[in-house]
Design a protein around this motif. Sequence first.
Motif, short mmCIF file in Angstrom:
data_model
loop_
_atom_site.label_atom_id
_atom_site.label_comp_id
_atom_site.label_asym_id
_atom_site.label_seq_id
_atom_site.Cartn_x
_atom_site.Cartn_y
_atom_site.Cartn_z
N PHE A 1 0.82 -1.22 0.00
CA PHE A 1 0.00 0.00 0.00
C PHE A 1 0.85 1.27 0.00
O PHE A 1 0.34 2.36 0.19
CB PHE A 1 -0.95 0.01 1.22
N ALA B 1 -0.19 4.37 -1.99
CA ALA B 1 -1.35 5.11 -1.47
C ALA B 1 -0.93 6.12 -0.40
O ALA B 1 -1.63 7.11 -0.16
CB ALA B 1 -2.39 4.14 -0.92
N VAL C 1 -8.82 5.76 -2.02
CA VAL C 1 -7.36 5.54 -1.92
C VAL C 1 -7.00 5.28 -0.45
O VAL C 1 -6.23 4.39 -0.11
CB VAL C 1 -6.58 6.74 -2.47
N PHE D 1 -8.23 1.87 0.60
CA PHE D 1 -7.29 0.87 0.08
C PHE D 1 -6.08 0.75 1.01
O PHE D 1 -5.64 -0.34 1.36
CB PHE D 1 -6.82 1.28 -1.32
N ARG D 2 -5.58 1.91 1.45
CA ARG D 2 -4.40 1.95 2.30
C ARG D 2 -4.58 1.12 3.57
O ARG D 2 -3.66 0.46 4.04
CB ARG D 2 -4.07 3.42 2.62
N ASN E 1 -6.65 1.69 -10.37
CA ASN E 1 -6.16 0.33 -10.12
C ASN E 1 -6.43 -0.07 -8.67
O ASN E 1 -6.87 -1.19 -8.38
CB ASN E 1 -4.65 0.30 -10.44
N GLN E 2 -6.18 0.86 -7.75
CA GLN E 2 -6.40 0.53 -6.33
C GLN E 2 -7.88 0.33 -6.03
O GLN E 2 -8.25 -0.55 -5.26
CB GLN E 2 -5.81 1.65 -5.45
N GLN F 1 -8.71 -3.03 -7.08
CA GLN F 1 -8.25 -4.05 -6.12
C GLN F 1 -9.22 -4.17 -4.95
O GLN F 1 -9.42 -5.25 -4.40
CB GLN F 1 -6.85 -3.71 -5.63
#
Length: 236
Positions: free
Chosen positions: A138, A141, A172, A175-176, A220-221, A224
């Motif tokens: 990550f 991010a 974002v 995601f992180r 992209n993130q 995911q």
Amino acid sequence: MLVRLKIFRYDPEKDEKPYYQAYEVEADSMDRLLDCLNRIRWEQDPTFSFRMSCGHGVCGSDGMRINGICGLACQQLVRGFKGEVLIEPLPVFRVIKDLVVDLDPFFEKYSSIRPYLITKSSPPDTERRQSPEQHSQFEEALRCILCACCTASCPVNQNQETKDYVGPAALVRAFRYLFDSRDEGEEERINLLDQKQMVWGCQTLWKCTEVCPKEIPITNQIGQIKRRIYEKKHGR
Ligand code: SF4
Ligand code: FES
């Protein structure tokens, strides 16, 4: 060189409607747009309002629309522009004055994704450890400076009918934490993100990725996150 700028101006306390004002600034070719804006404010028009702080792409406060594309004024050299430069506030957000917009809704959405580590186990004697490989999951991010350029550029956020979409910047950050090996809140995060105004609001239009000044692979993130939700819900 002489830099010509056409700048959005609006003071709701005295202007009936927004207008554009032209300025000329003598600049060195290695000056940034932010230097020109500062010079306008210091030498020509002290009523001109915009946000800035670090001047070096760190604080994220000088996001604005430059020739129609959202970006940081401190990261754009004047020599990269030909002709008049159009400067406007970030779209999506309410204008408070000139280039200053109301970012409260942006930070409310950011807060809604629980932007902190969720832990359930007892704290270890030392720090919660993580391998370089786990961290690299990550790391990109972490570059986010919350400038809001991605969210302001997203056509889903720009659309009145879908403006409740939490937006790319918040995702974002989601995601992180979802991909941080130290986080123990995966189930809550998946349930939170698995909603229409959360991750499924993303229509994969890539505008966020195109403008991110930190070159974070945002789309992209988000993809995911979608994949993680799908795998968890369908047991793959
Ligand atoms: Fe700005 Fe990029 Fe963070 Fe979006 S992801 S807020 S564009 S730094
Ligand atoms: Fe801080 Fe541009 S002034 S990022």
